[in-house]
Enzyme design. Structure first.
Site, mmCIF file in Angstrom:
data_model
loop_
_atom_site.group_PDB
_atom_site.id
_atom_site.type_symbol
_atom_site.label_atom_id
_atom_site.label_comp_id
_atom_site.label_asym_id
_atom_site.label_seq_id
_atom_site.Cartn_x
_atom_site.Cartn_y
_atom_site.Cartn_z
ATOM 1 N N SER A 9 0.848 -1.192 0.000
ATOM 2 C CA SER A 9 0.000 0.000 0.000
ATOM 3 C C SER A 9 0.884 1.242 0.000
ATOM 4 C CB SER A 9 -0.897 0.016 1.239
ATOM 5 O OG SER A 9 -1.439 1.307 1.400
ATOM 6 N N HIS A 34 -0.977 -1.425 -4.363
ATOM 7 C CA HIS A 34 -2.263 -1.127 -3.723
ATOM 8 C C HIS A 34 -2.394 0.382 -3.516
ATOM 9 C CE1 HIS A 34 -5.766 -2.327 -1.258
ATOM 10 N NE2 HIS A 34 -5.441 -1.310 -0.484
ATOM 11 N N ASP A 36 -4.790 3.346 -2.128
ATOM 12 C CA ASP A 36 -5.937 3.659 -1.274
ATOM 13 C C ASP A 36 -6.479 5.037 -1.612
ATOM 14 O OD1 ASP A 36 -6.141 1.356 0.526
ATOM 15 O OD2 ASP A 36 -4.125 1.928 1.156
ATOM 16 N N MET A 38 -9.221 7.808 -0.760
ATOM 17 C CA MET A 38 -10.109 8.207 0.346
ATOM 18 C C MET A 38 -10.640 9.620 0.109
ATOM 19 S SD MET A 38 -7.895 6.851 3.574
ATOM 20 C CE MET A 38 -7.042 5.260 3.524
ATOM 21 N N HIS A 67 -8.189 0.622 -4.363
ATOM 22 C CA HIS A 67 -9.163 0.413 -3.290
ATOM 23 C C HIS A 67 -9.910 1.726 -3.060
ATOM 24 C CE1 HIS A 67 -9.656 -0.601 1.302
ATOM 25 N NE2 HIS A 67 -10.805 -0.511 0.678
ATOM 26 N N MET A 69 -12.340 4.076 -1.343
ATOM 27 C CA MET A 69 -13.092 4.358 -0.108
ATOM 28 C C MET A 69 -13.742 5.710 -0.306
ATOM 29 S SD MET A 69 -10.147 2.883 2.417
ATOM 30 C CE MET A 69 -8.935 2.913 1.098
ATOM 31 N N MET A 138 -11.218 -6.376 5.020
ATOM 32 C CA MET A 138 -10.531 -5.366 5.830
ATOM 33 C C MET A 138 -10.271 -5.932 7.224
ATOM 34 S SD MET A 138 -10.060 -2.665 3.963
ATOM 35 C CE MET A 138 -9.325 -1.722 5.307
ATOM 36 N N ASP A 176 -6.380 -6.722 4.152
ATOM 37 C CA ASP A 176 -5.855 -5.347 4.154
ATOM 38 C C ASP A 176 -5.988 -4.729 5.541
ATOM 39 O OD1 ASP A 176 -5.112 -2.766 3.530
ATOM 40 O OD2 ASP A 176 -6.829 -2.359 2.237
HETATM 41 C C1 DX5 Z 1 -6.658 1.377 5.270
HETATM 42 C C2 DX5 Z 1 -6.086 0.989 3.946
HETATM 43 C C3 DX5 Z 1 -4.931 0.010 3.997
HETATM 44 C C4 DX5 Z 1 -3.754 0.486 4.779
HETATM 45 C C5 DX5 Z 1 -2.782 -0.615 5.023
HETATM 46 O O1 DX5 Z 1 -7.821 2.092 5.061
HETATM 47 O O2 DX5 Z 1 -7.075 0.393 3.140
HETATM 48 O O3 DX5 Z 1 -4.569 -0.360 2.683
HETATM 49 O O4 DX5 Z 1 -3.076 1.513 4.113
HETATM 50 O O5 DX5 Z 1 -1.726 -0.086 5.770
HETATM 51 P P1 DX5 Z 1 -1.105 -0.862 7.014
HETATM 52 O O6 DX5 Z 1 -0.413 -2.063 6.437
HETATM 53 O O7 DX5 Z 1 -0.191 0.137 7.588
HETATM 54 O O8 DX5 Z 1 -2.228 -1.244 7.918
HETATM 55 ZN ZN ZN Z 2 -6.519 -0.550 1.183
#
Ligand code: DX5
Ligand code: ZN
Length: 219
Positions: A9, A34, A36, A38, A67, A69, A138, A176
């Protein structure tokens, strides 16, 4: 069972040099990247959008595991597809018609994933299991890296593994959140195909990406 895939990520990367970070991850033998996304509304944090992803596309040929969100998600699926996403994963709570959103992703020739928050039951994904390529379980509440792994979410991985195998589907299971060298073993045993990791890959062993990816894969 095929060897486990690692999807680092970039949430834990240095955002001022994401292109280089992604190149380094490819050199360190990551299988996917990956990303993320948001929106400060579906989750209490804001990251990057399609314009940044399209700029990053030229730095690697690895698949972009995006991913989302964000809510409502539908209006942006096309933007992420055009930006160069290979897998587009959405949360059932971010759409009022999950099947339709999945079909939208597939119609753009992208792999479709559905993500389950720790409190979301697998019943949300079972009716669409045959339509999707990935279930993202998750193991923390979405929004931030560096949170503590919630062990109880492995129950869902086991149940999904059984269903997917029984139905002879190719749907992959990705986990994740809070993955480290110890719980990676448990996740594998439970039937995970892809491990996402931010903090462990970027921060352990002085940030030695190759070593950390290897340790997660082999553990
Ligand atoms: C959280 C994300 C994850 C996160 C993982 O909302 O979807 O992908 O970045 O990071 P670590 O490995 O630090 O939990
Ligand atoms: Zn993620």
């Amino acid at each position: 069972m095929a060897s486990i895939k690692i999807s680092p990520s970039i949430l834990s990367a240095d955002f001022s040099k994401l292109g280089d970070e992604i190149k380094n991850l490819e050199r360190a033998k990551a299988d996917l990247i990956h990303i993320d996304v948001m929106d400060g509304h579906f989750v209490p944090n804001i990251t990057i959008g399609p314009d940044v992803i399209s700029k990053l596309r030229k730095y690697t040929s690895l698949p972009f595991d995006v991913h989302l969100m964000i809510s409502p998600v539908d209006n942006f699926i096309k933007n992420f597809a055009e930006a160069g996403a290979d897998i587009i994963t959405i949360h059932p709570e971010a759409t009022n018609d999950l099947e339709n959103s999945i079909k939208k992703i597939k119609s753009l020739n992208k792999k479709a994933g559905v993500s389950l928050n720790p409190e979301t039951s697998i019943n949300k994904v079972l009716p669409v299991l045959n339509l999707i390529d990935l279930v993202l379980v998750m193991s923390v509440n979405p929004g931030f890296g560096g949170q503590k792994f919630m062990k109880e979410t492995l129950r869902k991985v086991e149940e999904l593994r059984n269903k997917i195998d029984k139905l002879k589907l190719n749907t992959e299971i990705e986990i994740d959140g809070g993955i480290n060298f110890e719980n990676a073993k448990m996740a594998k045993k439970s039937g995970v195909d892809i491990l996402v990791s931010g903090t462990t890959i970027f921060k352990e062993n002085g940030g030695n990406l190759e070593k950390n990816i290897e340790l997660l894969r082999m553990g």
